[in-house]
Scaffold this motif. Sequence first.
Motif, PDB file in Angstrom:
ATOM      1  N   THR A  67       5.125  -2.482  -0.736  1.00 54.37           N
ATOM      2  CA  THR A  67       4.708  -1.750   0.463  1.00 54.37           C
ATOM      3  C   THR A  67       3.888  -2.644   1.382  1.00 54.37           C
ATOM      4  O   THR A  67       4.061  -2.638   2.611  1.00 54.37           O
ATOM      5  CB  THR A  67       3.890  -0.507   0.063  1.00 54.37           C
ATOM      6  N   LEU A  68       2.976  -3.422   0.799  1.00 54.59           N
ATOM      7  CA  LEU A  68       2.162  -4.349   1.600  1.00 54.59           C
ATOM      8  C   LEU A  68       3.048  -5.352   2.335  1.00 54.59           C
ATOM      9  O   LEU A  68       2.768  -5.728   3.474  1.00 54.59           O
ATOM     10  CB  LEU A  68       1.181  -5.094   0.685  1.00 54.59           C
ATOM     11  N   ALA A  69       4.132  -5.749   1.702  1.00 50.19           N
ATOM     12  CA  ALA A  69       5.006  -6.762   2.305  1.00 50.19           C
ATOM     13  C   ALA A  69       5.881  -6.205   3.423  1.00 50.19           C
ATOM     14  O   ALA A  69       6.124  -6.896   4.421  1.00 50.19           O
ATOM     15  CB  ALA A  69       5.890  -7.386   1.218  1.00 50.19           C
ATOM     16  N   VAL A  70       6.354  -4.965   3.306  1.00 53.08           N
ATOM     17  CA  VAL A  70       7.366  -4.476   4.254  1.00 53.08           C
ATOM     18  C   VAL A  70       6.825  -3.483   5.280  1.00 53.08           C
ATOM     19  O   VAL A  70       7.483  -3.240   6.308  1.00 53.08           O
ATOM     20  CB  VAL A  70       8.554  -3.820   3.504  1.00 53.08           C
ATOM     21  N   PHE A  71       5.640  -2.902   5.019  1.00 50.98           N
ATOM     22  CA  PHE A  71       5.164  -1.862   5.938  1.00 50.98           C
ATOM     23  C   PHE A  71       4.812  -2.467   7.294  1.00 50.98           C
ATOM     24  O   PHE A  71       4.059  -3.440   7.387  1.00 50.98           O
ATOM     25  CB  PHE A  71       3.941  -1.163   5.346  1.00 50.98           C
ATOM     26  N   ASN A  72       5.375  -1.886   8.336  1.00 53.04           N
ATOM     27  CA  ASN A  72       5.106  -2.353   9.691  1.00 53.04           C
ATOM     28  C   ASN A  72       5.368  -1.196  10.646  1.00 53.04           C
ATOM     29  O   ASN A  72       6.504  -0.736  10.782  1.00 53.04           O
ATOM     30  CB  ASN A  72       6.017  -3.543  10.035  1.00 53.04           C
ATOM     31  N   ALA A  78      13.275   5.165  11.322  1.00 53.71           N
ATOM     32  CA  ALA A  78      14.352   5.282  10.338  1.00 53.71           C
ATOM     33  C   ALA A  78      14.368   4.070   9.403  1.00 53.71           C
ATOM     34  O   ALA A  78      14.573   4.198   8.186  1.00 53.71           O
ATOM     35  CB  ALA A  78      15.696   5.424  11.046  1.00 53.71           C
ATOM     36  N   GLU A  79      14.140   2.892   9.971  1.00 55.42           N
ATOM     37  CA  GLU A  79      14.140   1.671   9.155  1.00 55.42           C
ATOM     38  C   GLU A  79      12.955   1.661   8.186  1.00 55.42           C
ATOM     39  O   GLU A  79      13.093   1.286   7.014  1.00 55.42           O
ATOM     40  CB  GLU A  79      14.085   0.449  10.067  1.00 55.42           C
ATOM     41  N   LEU A  80      11.785   2.103   8.682  1.00 56.79           N
ATOM     42  CA  LEU A  80      10.597   2.135   7.826  1.00 56.79           C
ATOM     43  C   LEU A  80      10.786   3.134   6.685  1.00 56.79           C
ATOM     44  O   LEU A  80      10.444   2.840   5.529  1.00 56.79           O
ATOM     45  CB  LEU A  80       9.368   2.493   8.662  1.00 56.79           C
ATOM     46  N   ARG A  81      11.351   4.295   7.012  1.00 54.77           N
ATOM     47  CA  ARG A  81      11.606   5.291   5.958  1.00 54.77           C
ATOM     48  C   ARG A  81      12.584   4.739   4.926  1.00 54.77           C
ATOM     49  O   ARG A  81      12.414   4.950   3.724  1.00 54.77           O
ATOM     50  CB  ARG A  81      12.154   6.587   6.569  1.00 54.77           C
ATOM     51  N   LEU A  84      10.726   2.209   2.641  1.00 51.38           N
ATOM     52  CA  LEU A  84       9.811   2.867   1.698  1.00 51.38           C
ATOM     53  C   LEU A  84      10.576   3.671   0.650  1.00 51.38           C
ATOM     54  O   LEU A  84      10.151   3.756  -0.506  1.00 51.38           O
ATOM     55  CB  LEU A  84       8.838   3.769   2.459  1.00 51.38           C
ATOM     56  N   THR A  85      11.720   4.239   1.060  1.00 51.96           N
ATOM     57  CA  THR A  85      12.546   4.983   0.102  1.00 51.96           C
ATOM     58  C   THR A  85      13.103   4.052  -0.964  1.00 51.96           C
ATOM     59  O   THR A  85      13.109   4.372  -2.159  1.00 51.96           O
ATOM     60  CB  THR A  85      13.700   5.696   0.826  1.00 51.96           C
TER      61      THR A  85
END
Length: 259
Positions: A67-72, A78-81, A84-85
């Motif tokens: 999560t730390l690496a990809v959360f932005n 839609a891409e963020l969901r 995280l999914t």
Amino acid sequence: MPAVSPSLKSRSSAAAIHLTLSLAVAALAAWLVFALWYPYPYREISGGRHLFLIVMAVDVIMGPLLTLAVFNRSKPAAELRRDLTVIGMLQVAALAYGLWTVSVARPVHLVFEIDRFRVVHAIDIPEEEMDLAPLELRRLPWTGPTLLSVRNFRSQQEGLDATLAAVQGFPLGARPFLWQRYDEARPQILKVARPLDDLKNRFPDQVGTIDAALRSGPDRSRASESVAYVPLAGRDKFWTVLLDLRTTEVIAFVPIDSF
């Protein structure tokens, strides 16, 4: 001191939330493992604590770090969901696999076999032999080990075959066709059980540990004359079982190799 970027702050906050949720799930998993599958002393004898800590360390650390690496927040929603999914699915899959691994290694029976007790784990038991067990013992327990014993051999050939298999890594206590109720072996248990004072004389530096184990039992006023001991073999550890001489009830365990 350099200012922390808003992006790093948001990623750190998301990772912290994920870590909190992961720790909550780990606490529930710990209850399942240590209260049901590996109650004391089996978490020590059977390595349940070590297995669980490895599983949880991987699972709890993996999710928040991803999560730390990809959360932005600048990503499309839609891409963020989606990201995280995927992380959540990977974490659930890792947790499920880890708990499955712990479950198949769980202790299911404490078996008296000839001159010792043996902790038998689900993975130790040949699946093809389960139909040979007494009808009431064909389902392995999920709430901690049950007490069983090994019956007498019905023929010299059966004894020879079972003994040879034990030498090859299939202990008698893990052979379903030999299982019987624990109380059916009471005469044999009383025959091999040795007085508690003998154990204290053999291990004078462990007297405090032995007395503490007895005090932790249901009857704290139990006289030492009514207590005996029998060695216990685990997966890779050897302990000692303390018994009530009047009933052969298992009353305590001590981390002493008394073989």
